[in-house]
Design a protein around this motif. Structure first.
Motif, PDB file in Angstrom:
ATOM      1  N   ALA A 113     -19.583  32.365  79.482  1.00 38.13           N
ATOM      2  CA  ALA A 113     -20.712  32.244  80.469  1.00 38.13           C
ATOM      3  C   ALA A 113     -20.026  31.246  81.670  1.00 38.13           C
ATOM      4  O   ALA A 113     -20.265  31.737  82.852  1.00 38.13           O
ATOM      5  CB  ALA A 113     -21.703  31.164  79.824  1.00 38.13           C
ATOM      6  N   ARG A 139     -29.597  29.052  87.982  1.00 36.90           N
ATOM      7  CA  ARG A 139     -29.896  29.862  87.054  1.00 36.90           C
ATOM      8  C   ARG A 139     -30.949  28.792  86.196  1.00 36.90           C
ATOM      9  O   ARG A 139     -32.025  29.256  85.562  1.00 36.90           O
ATOM     10  CB  ARG A 139     -28.763  30.144  86.239  1.00 36.90           C
ATOM     11  N   ARG A 165     -35.059  29.202  85.647  1.00 38.84           N
ATOM     12  CA  ARG A 165     -35.460  29.317  84.200  1.00 38.84           C
ATOM     13  C   ARG A 165     -36.621  28.319  83.985  1.00 38.84           C
ATOM     14  O   ARG A 165     -37.683  28.393  83.564  1.00 38.84           O
ATOM     15  CB  ARG A 165     -34.488  29.185  83.360  1.00 38.84           C
ATOM     16  N   GLU A 217     -26.637  26.454  79.391  1.00 38.02           N
ATOM     17  CA  GLU A 217     -26.745  27.699  78.808  1.00 38.02           C
ATOM     18  C   GLU A 217     -28.180  27.819  77.872  1.00 38.02           C
ATOM     19  O   GLU A 217     -28.818  28.929  78.079  1.00 38.02           O
ATOM     20  CB  GLU A 217     -25.409  28.274  78.109  1.00 38.02           C
ATOM     21  N   GLU A 218     -28.231  26.823  77.047  1.00 33.53           N
ATOM     22  CA  GLU A 218     -29.031  26.968  76.058  1.00 33.53           C
ATOM     23  C   GLU A 218     -30.416  27.074  76.882  1.00 33.53           C
ATOM     24  O   GLU A 218     -31.284  27.692  76.113  1.00 33.53           O
ATOM     25  CB  GLU A 218     -28.843  25.769  75.301  1.00 33.53           C
ATOM     26  N   THR A 263     -30.970  28.063  79.953  1.00 33.37           N
ATOM     27  CA  THR A 263     -31.135  29.232  80.749  1.00 33.37           C
ATOM     28  C   THR A 263     -31.498  30.385  79.796  1.00 33.37           C
ATOM     29  O   THR A 263     -31.890  31.234  80.259  1.00 33.37           O
ATOM     30  CB  THR A 263     -29.642  29.544  81.169  1.00 33.37           C
ATOM     31  N   THR A 264     -30.934  30.405  78.542  1.00 34.04           N
ATOM     32  CA  THR A 264     -31.273  31.720  77.713  1.00 34.04           C
ATOM     33  C   THR A 264     -32.578  31.337  76.918  1.00 34.04           C
ATOM     34  O   THR A 264     -33.215  32.555  76.523  1.00 34.04           O
ATOM     35  CB  THR A 264     -30.123  32.081  77.013  1.00 34.04           C
ATOM     36  N   ASP A 265     -32.661  30.277  76.347  1.00 31.26           N
ATOM     37  CA  ASP A 265     -33.690  30.092  75.049  1.00 31.26           C
ATOM     38  C   ASP A 265     -34.858  29.652  75.705  1.00 31.26           C
ATOM     39  O   ASP A 265     -36.069  29.485  74.725  1.00 31.26           O
ATOM     40  CB  ASP A 265     -33.281  29.233  74.129  1.00 31.26           C
TER      41      ASP A 265
END
Length: 1522
Positions: free
Chosen positions: A917, A1042, A1046, A1258-1259, A1261-1263
């Motif tokens: 990432a 990002r 989100r 990241e967690e 941004t994605t979850d």
């Protein structure tokens, strides 16, 4: 003269003497004393008895030995020496015996005791054996001719036998390990290891205390912990060792505060304004030994001087360690030189070679130990400073007067505790560098001078020229850094507001506006970051290029001075210049760290200089003549802003309301009602009583001041803990009282609904509770404290009529009936039974008197006396309540789940996808080019090394060398790699002839080529530095965008279940990491990795047999680093996990400061902070020590390599095989390989830790669950033009697995209709609005607006076309204009008109017009005024459909009337849905919708419903009229 063998023996005696002295020193009696006190009465093992006996026997034997020694003079050397040696030995053994005696009685009695002690006994063994051999050889052992000698020989044999007995008894089997552990446990149970809040598991060990020397030097006491880390059993802070006693928070703080008090006292003595401090501030029990001295004393107590007094001595003594370590650093190269010299000359005796090798071993070994201990002790020092400063900031915050605290935002104060304290702590590490770097510099310069004479000045001058340049760059970096931090503060503050008002922002569809504001801040922040990064890159480049430039300058100067350049001179000079660069290089960083610490110190100092609450000066201590007076205020004036500031500053909180109280006296046990319109100063009056305002004159008296007040503030303050903890608030739990309080506050039913009853965790700021529940819990907390004087600020505002009645009867006239009560409220109907009323207006008491006189004056009161007593039919934010009922169904599990989920996710190594990432965020193209430029840079560097060695070998025939060169080529371990052969080759040619003159041509040729390679190297360096900066910036920008996008689109339920702090953490510390720390560490890691690879390549090419040493080394290295990384990672994680509670608790304390102080709970809060700090320090200490554990092991690997290569070299030399050049090369690399290896591990571990921040962003941004972003239908610009709302069979649940909050609701609201919505708590009223705005998605059914299905319309469009006045008035910091119209679409005239209609224009004009700032969360306005602003917003939207949710809870009745009128006029043709609480607000509506358990129960006109028998509406009306 003594003969040969005797002389040797004499030497031995000297050694023996020194050995005994050393032993004596090492037996540190003070520590033994501590140990013996720690556990007396432990039974002793027999083996201890043997050892003690033999120790005393040996002492006796040594004394006995002095007699024959004095008689048979001059046998073995001077008598005085014999006597001295024997005396010292006897004394040493006596001390040893007593030490064993103490140990045997301590907890060590079940073990063998410290291993170091046993090893010390073996020190005299070599001298015994050699003496024995001498006797045997000389034949004087049993000769009758020498009686003295014979008797001494006999004594010697006895000594050896005793020593043997000692060793045997040491190896004797002692107690089993289990017994020891049980003893250890019982011993530790006597010691209060931790405070009440933290459970102590049995196997908890105290770090370091009571450990042996060996264990301390090599951290073997860490091994059990490392093992647990490796087995992945380090999951909670409790798994970590306790802090050593000297580092415990309580102990450190006591020391710090006692120093603080001494300083304050001194300062006071100077000023001669001695005044005693009242015990109240210290926490109510009068025991607080705190720095509570009056204000003037504080102003001058400098934090730095206190730290200096508390920790200075110990801190400075660490300098000695540093000095010794640095000097030993020079021993390596010096001895290396001598060793190579020895190999060159075939004449020197072998003993010299062995000595050099041993010296090399001892030097590197001791140097490693000292440097390691220095760094460990510095870490401990830093921990102490950190603990002291954090506690002091917390303690100060509890004591500062509320008005002066308002100068700082909560965010800034939390920053003092985090960022600024960390910078102070870094200063501990930088300070010693500040003086040790110049020392190293001086030594190197001296050696350089010996080498090339005055020519060295040319190079040094150049290097010094760069220093001011560097200073300029560093200053620019500092300036930009400060600007960047201000932008960052602003961004985080905006983010905080965004998260606090997320519901409202979604209702108004303002995400875009906030996103633009946050992005604007971020852009400015990144702009400054860009400047910093590029300046940094420039700095790095300059230092990288420096060695080459300086050395060339030196050579040019040398040639110009008319000398002849030779290879030897070139290498030696290069090696020394390399050593020169390190200190110069480190210097700017050290200065930078010190400047940063200075800035932070000043910031914290400014905070410490704030005025403390001086309750002694505030309250009159002499009681009035009438003993029945509970409280009186005479001729007093109060203000929110200090006098000297009023003229200078913008009105801060609550405008600049002045409070003037001529005469107010309250008898014990009376109920005093305070009434008045919004903003008239009711809450300020209570603040004046509790001492939170600034008194400008007059007299305030309160009875029983120490006891404090029962305070319930207007905006209830709820802690992030269980409901019971909130109510009990640190008092003993008394079941009977607790039940009474719950009953009085009507909380029993609510608790039955909550899943875990009163053990249910309440979210941050009570987010999972409804408004009414929060208010009642805060009230319950006040009552449970059983104070004498109660100050209640509108506790009835957020509750419905039934509950309000209940509270008045059971609580205010019930459980509190004998207490003194001051009640502020807008709900005047409840004040008819009050003993007296105060009518306030504009900060003055207009009139006092019995209710019958005052109530008619409260306008709009009488008209409604018959039809409606202004009851609120229904109150608490139902949506909150239902959530409370339903969210809370999983709340305990919920919060725990979220927290646990977060931690489980973080176990083990950072996943590959995280690196991926980051790579993607940087951009593949850029990333690859960075790696390639790194490769070119390293390659060019290694080629230049190779070129030097080629040069040396090619001109070795014609080289000219001086012995001087050999003794002076001293590269430092780090920089030996700089020139592989610089050290070595000159020496091969010691006995060759002088160089012929044409050598200079060669020298020039080689120098030119060398210069070209070096030039290429510096070019690649600058390319790499700038590429890297560019890549890091790009990654930082992408990751923030990002993340923000989100989070903006996340569902409301996500915000309900995630504490704000956790989301904020991602946006503050994690992003700071990605912006700043991660690129820095990653850069170092990559450089180290490439450096190591380059080095191995060159080493294996030049010296294949080094591989034999490197292979086993590599295996050991691999295992050590693996072992280390597991534990280190877990400990770092535990550290971060224990860090947030400190900050959460701190910000929570700041927001509830008035409550904490009024209830006199400051002492307890301070203790809680200390416990949390202690937990965090434990993890930090362990994680620091793990690094030292690794460091010492790597150093030992290095020492082993150096010693083995030296050993092999000597063997080869004896066999006449060795090539001195290769040996020198191998050793020079061996000396530097350790540093590279440890650098590699630590930079890799650090990078991995920093990567966790990327993982956390990241967690999110994605979850994070997102709201649906699609829109199926394009609607016209004026939709909905009619205002027809239809609900068709709507079914909705808050989350999967929860019961339905709406269960098949169907009804229609016709265009322009006014619909009132009523129903019991939890019946689903607010949920209707949530469904309409699609804050929660429906399970089934449809909602149609003008016939269009709202599911098909885009969310932003849908929400922006509807208007809502939400229950919580949310304002963000900024001007009034921004708050009304963030998009900036309206003219001033429109805004003014709206404000006039909401009766706010006067207040706004008084504050300074539309552009006046509102402060954090709109704190310049009273709660009622904030609601009016929200109404003004709704008026501006001109939407066809308006939803009103209990919007007039904090508004007085007159204003309420005007509002209703405004709403009727302005929304005459619009559809209005109102969730009602005062029935009169909906009695004139067209229809009333009665909700029950998520279904529509009744829907008809109010008149019909009130006539209809048995209808729910009729029941509501009656219950209200009782």
């Amino acid at each position: 003269m003594l003969s040969g063998p005797k002389r040797n023996l004499w030497h031995l005696k000297v050694v023996h003497l020194s050995v005994e002295v050393i032993k004596f020193k090492v037996l540190n009696l003070k520590r033994l004393g501590e140990i013996s006190r720690s556990g007396s009465g432990v039974p002793c093992r027999p083996s201890w008895g043997w050892r003690i006996a033999t120790s005393f026997v040996l002492a006796g034997l040594f004394l006995a030995d002095t007699i024959p020694a004095t008689i048979s003079q001059q046998e073995l050397g001077p008598v005085y020496l014999e006597v001295l040696a024997n005396g010292t030995a006897a004394l040493t053994w006596l001390v040893h015996g007593f030490a064993l005696l103490m140990l045997c009685r301590s907890i060590h009695g079940f073990t063998r005791g410290p291993a170091a002690l046993a090893l010390l006994t073996l020190l005299p063994l070599p001298s015994f054996i050699i003496t024995l051999l001498w006797y045997c050889r000389s034949g004087t052992a049993w000769s009758p001719a020498h009686p003295g000698a014979s008797s001494r020989f006999a004594i010697l044999c006895l000594q050896l036998a005793s020593l043997l007995a000692y060793v045997v008894s040491y190896l004797f089997p002692t107690a089993a390990r289990q017994d020891f552990l049980s003893i250890n446990r019982s011993w530790q149970q006597d010691q209060p290891i931790s405070g009440p809040g933290i459970p102590v598991p049995d196997q908890q060990r105290v770090a370091e205390d009571g450990e042996s020397w060996l264990s301390r030097f090599f951290y073997t006491w860490m091994n059990p912990l490392m093992k647990r880390g490796y087995q992945q059993k380090l999951n909670q802070p409790q798994d970590v060792y306790e802090l050593p006693r000297q580092l415990r928070a309580a102990r450190v703080c006591d020391r710090f505060y006692s120093c603080w008090q001494k300083k304050a006292a001194l300062h006071q003595a100077e000023e001669e304004t001695v005044s005693l401090t009242s015990p109240i501030i210290a926490g109510g029990d009068g025991s607080g030994g705190a720095p509570d001295s009056p204000h003037h004393a504080q102003e001058a107590v400098r934090l730095l001087s206190v730290l200096h007094a508390a920790f200075g001595l110990r801190f400075y003594t660490l300098g000695l360690l540093k000095l010794a370590g640095s000097l030993l650093g020079f021993s390596g190269p010096l001895l290396l030189n001598l060793l190579v010299n020895f190999m060159e000359s075939r004449q020197e005796p072998l003993s010299h070679g062995v000595l050099y090798a041993l010296g090399l071993f001892a030097g590197s070994f001791l140097g490693a130990l000292l440097r390691n201990q220095f760094s460990y002790e510095t870490n401990k020092m830093a921990l102490m400073v950190r603990g002291a400063v954090i506690s002091a900031i917390y303690r100060k915050a509890l004591r500062v007067s509320g008005t002066s605290l308002a100068r700082f935002t909560v965010g800034e104060i939390v920053n003092f505790m985090s960022t600024d304290t960390n910078r102070l702590v870094n200063f501990c590490r930088s300070f010693h560098e500040l003086w040790s770097l110049p020392v190293q510099l001086a030594i190197t310069l001296y050696l350089l001078y010996q080498q090339v004479g005055v020519a060295f000045l040319g190079g040094v001058a150049l290097a010094l020229l760069l220093v001011p340049l560097n200073k300029i760059i560093a200053n620019r970096i500092m300036v930009n850094n400060q600007k960047m931090l201000t932008h960052k503060d602003t961004r985080v503050k905006l983010m905080t507001e965004f998260l606090c008002g997320i519901r409202v922002i979604k209702f108004y569809a303002w995400e875009k506006h906030f996103s633009t504001r946050i992005n604007a801040c971020r852009a400015e922040e990144l702009q400054k970051l860009r400047a910093i990064s590029y300046l940094d890159a420039l700095c790095v480049y300059m230092w990288a290029a420096l060695p080459v430039v300086v050395s060339i300058a030196i050579f040019v100067a040398y040639v110009l001075l008319g000398h002849q350049l030779t290879a030897t001179k070139v290498f030696t000079a290069l090696a020394l210049v390399g050593m020169l660069i390190l200190p110069l290089n480190g210097f700017p960083w050290v200065l930078n760290a010190i400047l940063e610490a200075k800035v932070s110190l000043d910031r914290i100092q400014k905070f410490f200089e704030l005025m403390d609450q001086d309750l002694e000066a505030y309250y009159a201590l002499d009681s009035p003549s009438d003993t029945a007076t509970a409280m009186e205020v005479k001729c007093a004036a109060f203000s929110w802003v200090p006098v000297e500031e009023e003229g200078t500053r913008q009105p801060s909180s609550t405008g600049t309301l002045q409070l003037h109280i001529e005469n107010l006296s309250v008898r014990k046990g009376m109920l005093l009602g305070v009434v008045g319109k919004v903003g008239s100063g009711k809450s300020s009056l209570l603040a004046a009583i509790t001492g939170e305002l600034i008194k400008q004159g007059g007299r305030v008296y309160v009875c029983d001041l120490e006891q404090g007040f029962g305070l319930a503030t207007q905006e209830p303050w709820i802690q992030f803990t269980t409901v019971r903890e909130n109510i009990v608030f640190g008092r003993e739990y008394d079941a009977r009282l607790y039940e009474e309080v719950l009953e009085a506050c009507a909380l029993s039913e609510d608790l039955n609904i909550l899943p875990a009853g009163d053990q249910t965790e309440v979210g941050e700021n009570g987010v999972t509770l409804s408004g009414g529940q929060k208010a009642r819990i805060a009230l319950a907390r006040a009552i449970y404290q059983e104070k004498e004087l109660y100050l209640l600020d509108d506790p009835l505002a957020a509750v419905d009529a039934d509950v309000a009645n209940h509270i008045m009867q059971k609580c205010i006239f019930g459980i509190l009936k004998h207490k003194t009560r001051v009640l502020c409220t807008h709900r005047t109907e409840f004040l008819e039974k009050a003993d007296a009323l105060l009518l306030m207006d504009n900060g003055r008491i207009v009139k006092t008197g019995p209710p019958a006189d005052i109530l008619p004056l409260v306008e709009a009161f009488p008209k409604f006396k018959d039809t409606d007593k202004g009851h609120k039919n229904k109150a608490p934010n139902e949506q909150g309540q239902e959530e409370a009922i339903k969210t809370e169904a999983e709340e305990p599990t919920q919060t725990n789940n979220v927290i646990h989920k977060e931690e489980e996710k973080k176990e083990g190594a950072v996943a590959f996808k995280v690196y991926k990432a980051y790579w993607m965020a940087m951009g593949s193209c850029l990333a690859i080019s960075i790696l390639f430029s790194l490769f070119l840079m390293q390659a060019s560097r290694n080629i230049s090394d190779w070129w030097l060695s080629y040069w040396i070998s090619s001109i070795s025939q014609t080289a000219n060398t001086s012995v001087m060169a050999c003794s002076a080529s001293l590269p430092s371990p780090e920089l030996l790699l700089f020139s592989t052969s610089g050290l070595v080759s000159p020496i091969q040619d010691l006995d060759k002839t002088l160089a012929p003159p044409n050598g200079s041509v060669d020298v020039n040729f080689y120098l030119i080529v060398y210069g070209c390679i070096a030039g290429a190297n510096s070019l690649f360096t600058i390319i790499r530095a700038f590429l890297f900066a560019c890549g890091a910036l790009r990654a930082a920008a992408v990751i923030h965008n990002r993340l923000l996008q989100r989070v903006l689109k996340a569902t409301v339920s996500f915000f309900d279940t995630t504490p704000t702090g956790r989301i904020l953490n991602r946006f503050s510390s994690d992003l700071y990491c990605v912006d700043d720390s991660l690129p820095f560490m990653l850069n170092i890691f990559l450089a180290n990795l490439y450096g190591l690879l380059g080095m191995l390549v060159i080493m294996t090419c030049g010296l294949p047999w080094v591989g034999l040493v490197l292979l086993p080394l590599a295996v050991v290295y691999f295992f050590i680093q693996r072992y280390y990384r597991f534990s280190s990672r877990e400990l770092k994680r535990l550290y971060t996990v224990t860090l947030s509670p400190i900050y959460t608790h701190f910000s929570e304390t700041l927001s509830g400061l008035s409550t904490v102080r009024a209830m006199r709970a400051a002492k307890r809060f301070e203790l809680e902070n200390q416990l949390r700090l202690e937990q965090n320090q434990r993890c930090l200490f362990a994680s620091n020590t793990v690094m030292e554990w690794l460091d010492i092991r790597l150093q030992m690997i290095g020492v082993a390599v150096v010693s083995s290569i030296a050993g092999i070299a000597i063997i080869q030399h004896q066999k006449q095989l060795g090539n001195p050049g290769l040996v020198g090369l191998a050793l020079s690399y061996a000396l530097s390989v350790t540093n590279l290896l440890s650098g590699l591990i630590s930079s890799f571990t650090h990078t991995e830790i920093m990567m966790v921040s990327v993982e956390r962003t990241e967690e999110y941004t994605t979850d994070v669950p997102m709201e649906p972003q699609d829109k199926m239908v394009q609607v016209s610009a004026d939709w909905p033009s009619e205002g027809l709302v239809e609900f068709q069979q709507v079914v909705l649940a808050y989350r999967a697995g929860l019961p339905n909050a709406l269960d098949g609701v169907s009804f229609t609201v016709y265009p322009g209709e006014k619909l009132g919505i009523v129903g019991r708590t939890g019946s689903g009223k607010s949920t209707l609005f949530l469904a309409l705005f699609r804050m929660v998605e429906m399970k089934s059914g449809q909602i149609l607006l003008d016939g269009v299905d709202s599911q098909l319309v885009g969310l932003e469009e849908l929400r922006s076309r509807l208007a809502i006045i939400p229950q919580d008035p949310f304002l963000f910091s900024g001007s009034i204009r921004e708050n009304l119209d963030p998009q900036g679409k309206r003219t001033d005239a429109e805004l003014r008109e709206v404000l006039e209609q909401c009766h706010l224009w006067e207040a706004v004009a008084q504050m300074g017009g539309l552009d006046s700032e509102l402060g954090e969360r709109g704190k310049s306005l009273s709660v009622g005024q904030r609601q009016l602003v929200c109404l003004a917003r709704a008026l501006l939207t001109q939407a066809k459909v308006l939803c009103i949710d209990e919007a007039t809870a904090s508004v007085d009745q007159k204003t309420d009337q005007l509002l209703q009128q405004t709403i009727r006029q302005r929304f005459a043709d619009k559809t209005v849905l109102t969730i009602a609480h005062r029935l009169n607000t909906i009695l004139d509506s067209d229809r009333v919708l009665v909700m029950q358990a998520g279904r529509v129960a009744e829907l008809d006109s109010p008149a019909r419903l009130s006539q209809k028998d048995g209808s729910l509406f009729q029941h509501l009306l009656h219950s209200r009229q009782q």
